[in-house]
Design a protein around this motif. Structure first.
Motif, short mmCIF file in Angstrom:
data_model
loop_
_atom_site.label_atom_id
_atom_site.label_comp_id
_atom_site.label_asym_id
_atom_site.label_seq_id
_atom_site.Cartn_x
_atom_site.Cartn_y
_atom_site.Cartn_z
N PHE A 155 -25.44 57.05 42.46
CA PHE A 155 -25.94 57.57 43.73
C PHE A 155 -24.79 58.30 44.39
N ALA A 178 -18.86 60.72 48.21
CA ALA A 178 -18.70 59.33 47.76
C ALA A 178 -19.83 59.02 46.79
N GLU A 190 -26.44 54.33 36.18
CA GLU A 190 -27.07 54.91 37.36
C GLU A 190 -26.00 55.33 38.34
N VAL A 219 -21.50 55.86 44.14
CA VAL A 219 -21.48 54.50 43.57
C VAL A 219 -22.19 54.52 42.23
N GLY A 265 -31.09 63.32 47.02
CA GLY A 265 -30.99 62.17 47.93
C GLY A 265 -31.44 60.87 47.30
N LYS A 266 -31.56 60.86 45.97
CA LYS A 266 -32.03 59.64 45.30
C LYS A 266 -31.04 59.22 44.22
N PRO A 267 -31.03 57.94 43.88
CA PRO A 267 -30.21 57.53 42.74
C PRO A 267 -30.76 58.14 41.46
N LYS A 285 -23.26 52.04 38.64
CA LYS A 285 -23.49 50.68 38.15
C LYS A 285 -23.65 50.74 36.64
N LEU A 320 -23.35 60.81 47.70
CA LEU A 320 -23.46 61.45 49.01
C LEU A 320 -22.38 62.51 49.11
N GLY A 321 -22.68 63.60 49.78
CA GLY A 321 -21.66 64.63 49.95
C GLY A 321 -21.87 65.41 51.23
#
Lengths: 329, 329, 329, 329
Positions: A190, A211, A188, A213, A323-325, A215, A192-193
């Motif tokens: 997520f 950035a 998964e 993240v 805007g979602k994982p 998992k 942001l930009g």
């Protein structure tokens, strides 16, 4: 001696061509490029003749091709090499479209040709040494990986528009590095930009600051950050926090010179240009490709590695847009 | 294109030979070495034929020779090259005897041949960058120079017995560096030495641990220290304290990797072997030699630089033996 | 609780007075200083009354005195403290004259009073940690010690004229450090010095830039260099090269902040003022003094350490003046 | 002189109590703690009498209280202080429940008492210096903030169960630091967490390894990572990537000592314990509180800062539990 033909004598092709020419185990036997200047200068430097891509692909005496042409030609050339039974070293990415990559990888699989993808950073002496120490257990189990990549300056907006976006064009190297260090696939992402460096990049639908993240299935976490502009040079750092400690690999400075004066202590800047920063990595990856062909071992990173990094980039792009994982794969 | 013949295909000759062969402005055209293996392997790698020294010196198509043979043959070969009008790059030293050096330099002078001495450290990217910043006034007037050189381990005692002693064999590089950084000649030297690493070195009449202080006519001070054994690798550092600040050049580490664990933070070791540590320096010094021949500029460091470093080593040797400061020259 | 009277409430006395006042094992019970302002401000901060030196020395309830008065009064106060049976902490040096020191040490010996000399650098957490690791064998046998000390700027020439010269006023700390690290006494010293920072210092018969080499009976070598002016702050570094490796202690920076920008990477400057740089050392040395009095152990460094450093400074001064190496002691 | 009563003489209360006692502008006038040992030892060290919280809150001669009691008592004590018109310094957090914090802040507002929250890291000399340089424009516009915090080891699971979870207990410091550095509020957070250090932490419903990304309204990005266990000590680093460059603040090492030996170069470990690492920060924050009371300026960070960090922690907790990004506030 492995005979290698080069498709594409641009900036990166020039590097690879010279590295092949200097290998004691390979010969650069042909160069193809639509731009005659690049092909000619490399031909003069290495003695390899200029030919057309079709001639190179059709020549049964050529063992392997190195693809350094524009991205949208990669998959076609791999397909053709598969048909003619030649080994392939292809600059990343195979294609900007994952479905297209899959189709090509099937052909590669069926043809049984070796395919290596140019994720050069795995071969950087610093990152490679870090990964070896990770593999030998120095840091214990991997828990938290941090990857920071910042370019000296953004490419032209015209390039960005055709690039597939920051996650596919720039962060894809970091996605491969994440897989290299995590030792398992991320499930998964997520993302942001923002367009903070240049609003024109935002207008083109892309970001220049990001950035992410990630998992993995077992819960390992990786964070990646990118900026298209670092005033202080080409910033490329990784750290791996494990159960036994922290492994880090830092930037490479121009020299070891420092000056202490009235205004503090200053070090020489970090190497500013990726061809300089990764010069050794380019040598080592070509050597690894040649080594695989000589020994008959499967080259690494391979097409699947290329596909998986691309899928991570796709997922990150979608995450940033929605805007979602996003689940990967 | 400068045609260069190589005399001596030992450890250092192999390096120089390959660097010449890769230069776009020079060709390695002949290799001579009494040991057939070294000459042959270099010949295979570069394509240059194996010949005798006399053949090379007599061949009018050869522009220059590179002397990498044992020290006691250097002066003779330079003399012969002077007779045949060839340019010379000679590994340091010209000779262990200053009077002999002077005689050879007179012949070189009369013949008008370019002569460059292989003080490779001047061409190390770190030390060269430090010296450039010194020259551009960054640190102001030089006041106090500190040079620390430590080898990973001592050479065999059999080598030490023929070496001329630590000051002529090892510290001579630092004497040249002192001149490079001070910008003027030292007029006096005081030397202390001990055999702390290996008593056998003491029995052979030499020292393995030494410290020297030098003073120039204008009062600048330089301190040098040497050890024949550093457990942590090849330790080569300089710092220049000037009226405007301190310039330092430190060691080169294998990689940028560090590990932080229960027992503290550890960095990768410094490069351990002089051929690795100074690989770039060797490339750059050969390039500087070729550049001098191509442009017709006098190569630097030259025979006089070689002589002056030797005179400093002679004075330091005498100071250590007599326990008194010794005037230089 | 140890009752301590302070003689001298100048810059250094203020520090010591406050450190005594904050100790849970000691009380500052009296302050004497001819300058009423310093004594008063310290009295207000600590609650200790202002008295005369004679009152303090005569008061049988006071266990110990701390001497932070001008150098030329030290020996007299120690003599008086010996008579009245008080323990003494005396700022270095006991006296500029070695014969005078000897006489005072005899009186101290006869009286059996504890005497500690304020060589604060032994108590710097960095240098103390280095010495502990040396003592525990980390670096093996000591072979080569390098001590670099540079002050931010020279004191007024008027001070220099009364100071006994650079070797007695500034390098004396490094001589004590050399003994601390070498683990044995130096037997010979050679010193070079120049007035490069300020010609007025040269006119006053002193130097502002100096280098010294020392040798012990067993052949260990130590080099020390001093400059009265470092644009980048208070530069205090040591390194000890031993048979098992190199121990180093570097400068202390104001903060850990660095900035990477267009002009390279810069760190915060090193601490610029000796009272800041050695704040912890001052605390720890007072604590060591109090600890010695509480436990009845002999304090260290003692009068003999003070004398020996002074003899090294005398020998270095003579070496610089005569241009010859000088035996110590 | 500001008269301050201390509620809570545990680990952190002892620090604050001593720092108040040593301030020239404040007096510690009373200590309250249900555990008599802690209160007594602090009373002996500072001379301040032991009293009950109610006595302290009722005493009109006391200007301010410092609350270092367990978290679930904070809001009540602040409410009482508001009633009696006393200034308050409260350890973070005001409460684990944001609604409760809001109610208390209203009372504080109505009463007009100064309230400062103990986000000590803002006062760390390194982080404070970084923020000052950010504020003076050194790094240009903030674009990308990276905060890494790792504890030497996890607290007992019994503590974790009552802690509100990693985001409220540990990362809350980083959320405040993010606000301190970003210069604007984050509007959205996404959090990932795993129990990799100790499965028992996972069973207790919490995580021990976590990464968070934040975004502000103007598009600035911040990434934070936490681990409850770092073998190498207390790891606290920040970096701010701005339009003009990168500001970084690193870890504080025990000493500057390094050792170079056969196994590489090793530095002394980083400070391992938060009371040691942030000793200066605790001094400076108490000084800032006293300064605010003396000058009549509003103390900073205040109750709103406390509330906002808590809201970020709440949002991160929810994000981790739901697997979705969460809007803040």
């Amino acid at each position: 001696m492995i005979s290698i033909g080069l498709l594409g004598a641009g900036r990166i092709g020039q590097i690879h061509g010279r590295n092949i020419a200097q290998s004691p185990r390979a010969r650069l036997v042909a160069i193809a490029d639509p731009m005659p200047d690049g092909a000619r200068s490399l031909s003069e430097a290495t003695g390899a003749p200029v030919r057309t891509p079709d001639e190179i692909l059709a020549d049964p005496s050529i063992d392997a091709i190195l693809i350094g042409t524009p991205t949208d030609t990669h998959a076609d050339y791999i397909d053709k090499a598969a048909k003619s039974g030649k080994a392939v070293f292809c600059e990343k990415p195979v294609d900007l479209n994952s479905a297209r990559i899959r189709k090509t990888l099937e052909r590669v699989e069926k043809a049984g040709i070796p395919l290596m993808i140019g994720f050069n950073r795995r071969f950087d002496p610093n990152f490679a040494a870090l990964q070896r120490r990770l593999a030998d257990g120095t840091a214990g189990n991997v828990e938290l990986v941090t990857i920071l990549s910042r370019d000296p300056g953004p490419p032209p907006v015209s390039y960005i528009e055709r690039s597939g976006g920051l996650f596919r064009d720039m962060m894809i190297h970091d996605f491969d590095m994440a897989r290299f260090l995590l030792g398992e696939d991320a499930v998964e992402v997520f993302a942001l930009g923002s367009a903070l460096v240049d609003p024109a990049i935002g207008k083109a639908g892309d970001v220049d600051t990001a950035a992410v993240v990630l998992k993995t299935a077992s819960g390992k976490i990786c964070q990646i950050s990118n900026s298209r502009r670092a005033t202080y040079g080409y910033d490329q750092r990784i750290e791996v926090h494990g159960s036994k400690g922290l492994l880090s690999a830092g930037n490479v400075h121009e020299t070891t010179v420092t000056f202490a004066g009235e205004r503090g202590i200053s070090a020489d800047p970090v190497q500013n240009f990726f061809l300089e920063r990764y010069a050794a990595a380019y040598r080592h990856e070509i050597d690894a490709f040649i080594d695989a062909l000589v020994t008959g071992r499967k080259p690494k990173p391979d097409g699947v590695d290329g596909l998986k990094a691309q899928m991570m980039a796709d997922a990150a792009t979608k995450s940033r847009e929605t805007g979602k994982p996003v689940k990967i794969g």
